[in-house]
Structure formats: structure tokens, C-alpha cells
Design a protein around this motif. Structure first.
Motif, PDB file in Angstrom:
ATOM      1  N   MET A  86       0.845  -1.185   0.000  1.00  0.00           N
ATOM      2  CA  MET A  86       0.000   0.000   0.000  1.00  0.00           C
ATOM      3  C   MET A  86       0.885   1.241   0.000  1.00  0.00           C
ATOM      4  N   THR A  87       0.610   2.162  -0.899  1.00  0.00           N
ATOM      5  CA  THR A  87       1.371   3.395  -1.023  1.00  0.00           C
ATOM      6  C   THR A  87       0.947   4.377   0.056  1.00  0.00           C
ATOM      7  N   PRO A  88       1.920   4.959   0.783  1.00  0.00           N
ATOM      8  CA  PRO A  88       1.546   5.938   1.809  1.00  0.00           C
ATOM      9  C   PRO A  88       0.930   7.186   1.182  1.00  0.00           C
ATOM     10  N   ILE A  89       0.004   7.771   1.896  1.00  0.00           N
ATOM     11  CA  ILE A  89      -0.649   8.999   1.434  1.00  0.00           C
ATOM     12  C   ILE A  89       0.313  10.165   1.696  1.00  0.00           C
ATOM     13  N   PRO A  90       0.619  10.948   0.667  1.00  0.00           N
ATOM     14  CA  PRO A  90       1.545  12.071   0.872  1.00  0.00           C
ATOM     15  C   PRO A  90       0.919  13.148   1.754  1.00  0.00           C
ATOM     16  N   PRO A  91       1.749  13.856   2.508  1.00  0.00           N
ATOM     17  CA  PRO A  91       1.225  14.953   3.320  1.00  0.00           C
ATOM     18  C   PRO A  91       0.536  16.006   2.449  1.00  0.00           C
ATOM     19  N   LEU A  92      -0.595  16.490   2.917  1.00  0.00           N
ATOM     20  CA  LEU A  92      -1.320  17.564   2.235  1.00  0.00           C
ATOM     21  C   LEU A  92      -0.835  18.895   2.797  1.00  0.00           C
ATOM     22  N   VAL A  93      -0.257  19.706   1.933  1.00  0.00           N
ATOM     23  CA  VAL A  93       0.266  21.005   2.350  1.00  0.00           C
ATOM     24  C   VAL A  93      -0.392  22.106   1.531  1.00  0.00           C
ATOM     25  N   PHE A  94      -0.337  23.315   2.069  1.00  0.00           N
ATOM     26  CA  PHE A  94      -0.875  24.489   1.384  1.00  0.00           C
ATOM     27  C   PHE A  94       0.185  25.581   1.399  1.00  0.00           C
ATOM     28  N   GLY A  95       0.406  26.187   0.243  1.00  0.00           N
ATOM     29  CA  GLY A  95       1.427  27.213   0.113  1.00  0.00           C
ATOM     30  C   GLY A  95       0.898  28.610   0.376  1.00  0.00           C
ATOM     31  N   TYR A  96       1.843  29.500   0.692  1.00  0.00           N
ATOM     32  CA  TYR A  96       1.492  30.907   0.894  1.00  0.00           C
ATOM     33  C   TYR A  96       2.590  31.781   0.307  1.00  0.00           C
ATOM     34  N   ILE A  97       2.167  32.760  -0.477  1.00  0.00           N
ATOM     35  CA  ILE A  97       3.065  33.735  -1.087  1.00  0.00           C
ATOM     36  C   ILE A  97       2.513  35.126  -0.809  1.00  0.00           C
ATOM     37  N   HIS A  98       3.404  36.029  -0.441  1.00  0.00           N
ATOM     38  CA  HIS A  98       3.003  37.419  -0.197  1.00  0.00           C
ATOM     39  C   HIS A  98       3.918  38.341  -0.986  1.00  0.00           C
ATOM     40  N   SER A  99       3.330  39.335  -1.627  1.00  0.00           N
ATOM     41  CA  SER A  99       4.097  40.350  -2.337  1.00  0.00           C
ATOM     42  C   SER A  99       3.457  41.710  -2.068  1.00  0.00           C
ATOM     43  N   VAL A 100       4.279  42.667  -1.680  1.00  0.00           N
ATOM     44  CA  VAL A 100       3.771  44.008  -1.401  1.00  0.00           C
ATOM     45  C   VAL A 100       3.311  44.678  -2.693  1.00  0.00           C
ATOM     46  N   ARG A 101       4.008  44.401  -3.791  1.00  0.00           N
ATOM     47  CA  ARG A 101       3.665  44.998  -5.086  1.00  0.00           C
ATOM     48  C   ARG A 101       3.245  43.926  -6.081  1.00  0.00           C
ATOM     49  N   GLU A 102       2.504  44.353  -7.071  1.00  0.00           N
ATOM     50  CA  GLU A 102       2.055  43.472  -8.149  1.00  0.00           C
ATOM     51  C   GLU A 102       3.236  43.195  -9.079  1.00  0.00           C
ATOM     52  N   HIS A 103       3.752  41.980  -9.025  1.00  0.00           N
ATOM     53  CA  HIS A 103       4.832  41.517  -9.901  1.00  0.00           C
ATOM     54  C   HIS A 103       4.439  40.138 -10.421  1.00  0.00           C
ATOM     55  N   PRO A 104       3.644  40.075 -11.491  1.00  0.00           N
ATOM     56  CA  PRO A 104       3.154  38.782 -11.979  1.00  0.00           C
ATOM     57  C   PRO A 104       4.260  37.760 -12.242  1.00  0.00           C
ATOM     58  N   GLU A 105       5.395  38.211 -12.795  1.00  0.00           N
ATOM     59  CA  GLU A 105       6.480  37.274 -13.105  1.00  0.00           C
ATOM     60  C   GLU A 105       7.064  36.692 -11.820  1.00  0.00           C
ATOM     61  N   ARG A 106       7.291  37.528 -10.818  1.00  0.00           N
ATOM     62  CA  ARG A 106       7.849  37.049  -9.541  1.00  0.00           C
ATOM     63  C   ARG A 106       6.880  36.120  -8.827  1.00  0.00           C
ATOM     64  N   LEU A 107       5.605  36.460  -8.870  1.00  0.00           N
ATOM     65  CA  LEU A 107       4.606  35.603  -8.240  1.00  0.00           C
ATOM     66  C   LEU A 107       4.542  34.246  -8.928  1.00  0.00           C
ATOM     67  N   ALA A 108       4.588  34.251 -10.239  1.00  0.00           N
ATOM     68  CA  ALA A 108       4.564  32.986 -10.986  1.00  0.00           C
ATOM     69  C   ALA A 108       5.806  32.159 -10.675  1.00  0.00           C
ATOM     70  N   GLU A 109       6.949  32.818 -10.583  1.00  0.00           N
ATOM     71  CA  GLU A 109       8.196  32.116 -10.249  1.00  0.00           C
ATOM     72  C   GLU A 109       8.129  31.532  -8.833  1.00  0.00           C
ATOM     73  N   ALA A 110       7.612  32.318  -7.896  1.00  0.00           N
ATOM     74  CA  ALA A 110       7.500  31.828  -6.510  1.00  0.00           C
ATOM     75  C   ALA A 110       6.547  30.634  -6.447  1.00  0.00           C
ATOM     76  N   LYS A 111       5.446  30.719  -7.170  1.00  0.00           N
ATOM     77  CA  LYS A 111       4.499  29.601  -7.179  1.00  0.00           C
ATOM     78  C   LYS A 111       5.140  28.353  -7.779  1.00  0.00           C
ATOM     79  N   GLN A 112       5.888  28.535  -8.851  1.00  0.00           N
ATOM     80  CA  GLN A 112       6.572  27.400  -9.471  1.00  0.00           C
ATOM     81  C   GLN A 112       7.609  26.801  -8.515  1.00  0.00           C
TER      82      GLN A 112
END
Length: 126
Positions: free
Chosen positions: A1-27
Motif C-alpha cells: 500500500m502506497t503511503p498517502i503524501p502529506p497535504l500542504v498548502f502554500g502561501y506567497i506574499h508580495s507588497v507589489r504586483e509583480h506577476p512574473e515574480r509571483l509565478a516564479e514563486a508559485k513554481q
């Protein structure tokens, strides 16, 4: 039986709108979770909100998601996504820990007052 992987949730904060940086951080979050064999349920983002406690709708969503039965941890790339202020970091870590979830930071350390709040939480090997 394969173990169930931990369920995690990410968080990113940016003071300014920087779509490229946000996309990079998410990746980077997605790659980190894949490398660790965690299931990334979602990534919550706050853009334009100050680094204090007010106006963080994304963080509120993170805390709600961490209340799910299988939720294991909130994952952040660096402490600065929480705040540059140790007192704010401690308050946010406390809100996360009250859900029963852990706080895992990829790079850097939590301030001492926030680190104390993580005692006894689930851990991951760096």
C-alpha cells in the motif's frame, strides 16, 4: 500500500504586483513540494497588502484550508512571505499552529518567538 503524501498548502506574499515574480514563486513552491513528495492542495497569495496583519485575504484562506482533516502544513519559501517583523511572523505562525498544522519554511529560520510556537509540530527533513 502506497503511503498517502502529506497535504500542504502554500502561501506567497508580495507588497507589489509583480506577476512574473509571483509565478516564479508559485513554481518554486510546486517544485519543492514535488521534490518532497507532498501534495500541494493550493497556493494562497496576497498582493498589495501590507506586511502587518491587516488585509490578508489569502492568508485567511490558507488558515481555513489548514483546518481540513488531512492538512499537514503551511509551506512558505522564505520567512519574508510572512513578514519582516518578528512580532507579525509570530502572530501568523500562531494562527497556523492553532489549526493543528505545521509551518515549514524552505529557506531561512523563523524568528525565535515564532520558532517556539512550532515545538512539537510535524517536521520535514531538509
Amino acid at each position: 500500500m502506497t503511503p498517502i503524501p502529506p497535504l500542504v498548502f502554500g502561501y506567497i506574499h508580495s507588497v507589489r504586483e509583480h506577476p512574473e515574480r509571483l509565478a516564479e514563486a508559485k513554481q518554486r513552491l510546486e517544485l519543492w513540494c514535488a521534490r518532497e513528495s507532498w501534495h500541494l492542495g493550493a497556493t494562497f497569495t496576497d498582493v498589495g497588502s501590507p506586511l502587518d496583519l491587516g488585509g490578508r485575504v489569502g492568508f485567511g484562506g490558507l488558515v481555513q484550508a489548514l483546518s481540513l482533516p488531512r492538512a499537514t502544513a503551511a509551506v512558505v519559501l522564505e520567512v519574508c512571505h510572512l513578514s519582516s517583523r518578528p512580532d507579525v511572523v509570530a502572530t501568523l505562525v500562531d494562527k497556523i499552529r492553532r489549526t493543528g498544522a505545521a509551518v515549514w519554511v524552505r529557506a531561512g529560520e523563523l524568528p525565535e518567538n515564532a520558532l517556539k510556537l512550532t515545538a512539537g509540530q510535524a517536521t520535514w527533513a531538509r
